[in-house]
Design an enzyme around this catalytic site. Structure first.
Site, PDB file in Angstrom:
ATOM      1  N   VAL A  66      52.518  26.236  90.894  1.00  0.00           N
ATOM      2  CA  VAL A  66      51.660  27.455  90.478  1.00  0.00           C
ATOM      3  C   VAL A  66      51.684  28.229  91.523  1.00  0.00           C
ATOM      4  O   VAL A  66      51.626  28.228  92.699  1.00  0.00           O
ATOM      5  CB  VAL A  66      50.129  26.663  90.352  1.00  0.00           C
ATOM      6  N   CYS A  67      51.336  29.822  90.996  1.00  0.00           N
ATOM      7  CA  CYS A  67      51.245  30.636  92.145  1.00  0.00           C
ATOM      8  C   CYS A  67      50.383  31.748  91.184  1.00  0.00           C
ATOM      9  O   CYS A  67      49.762  31.495  90.309  1.00  0.00           O
ATOM     10  CB  CYS A  67      52.682  31.355  92.622  1.00  0.00           C
ATOM     11  N   ARG A  68      50.446  33.114  91.643  1.00  0.00           N
ATOM     12  CA  ARG A  68      49.376  34.108  91.228  1.00  0.00           C
ATOM     13  C   ARG A  68      49.771  34.387  89.672  1.00  0.00           C
ATOM     14  O   ARG A  68      49.321  34.486  88.781  1.00  0.00           O
ATOM     15  CB  ARG A  68      49.240  35.244  91.944  1.00  0.00           C
ATOM     16  N   MET A  94      47.881  32.007  87.925  1.00  0.00           N
ATOM     17  CA  MET A  94      46.601  31.881  87.949  1.00  0.00           C
ATOM     18  C   MET A  94      45.767  33.165  87.454  1.00  0.00           C
ATOM     19  O   MET A  94      44.707  33.177  86.774  1.00  0.00           O
ATOM     20  CB  MET A  94      46.051  31.907  89.715  1.00  0.00           C
TER      21      MET A  94
END
Length: 102
Positions: A66-68, A94
């Site tokens: 997961v990242c932005r 996210m």
């Protein structure tokens, strides 16, 4: 050319969590981003520190990265796949996550 990275949507991740499934989430964002909220249970390993922290990642499990926005996590997936890990990229990151954050 490396293998195509498998993907999973934020909604699919949320559904797995709602079903009580044990999943491994690895958040590769920077400290200040994670401080703004992360998926409960996610392990924080900044993208730049992944190579020296590989021993913290279980090769026998599938991991959701997961990242932005899904861009850095895709790079992390490429690298981890090359190292023999089973990973999926959470597309949209996210920014598209609607579930709980802590």
């Amino acid at each position: 050319m490396s293998e195509e990275v498998k993907v999973i949507t934020p909604k699919e991740v949320e559904n797995l969590l709602d079903e009580g499934k044990t999943i491994s989430l690895i958040d590769v964002r920077e400290d200040e981003e994670v401080a703004e909220g992360t998926i409960p249970g996610a392990k924080h390993i900044r993208l730049g520190t992944i190579p020296e922290r590989l021993e913290e990642i279980n090769k026998n499990e599938e991991h959701i990265i997961v990242c932005r926005s899904g861009r850095r996590s895709e790079h992390a997936c490429d690298y981890l796949q090359e190292q023999g890990f089973n990973v999926r990229n959470m597309v949209g990151g996210m920014m598209k996550w609607e579930g709980d954050v802590k």
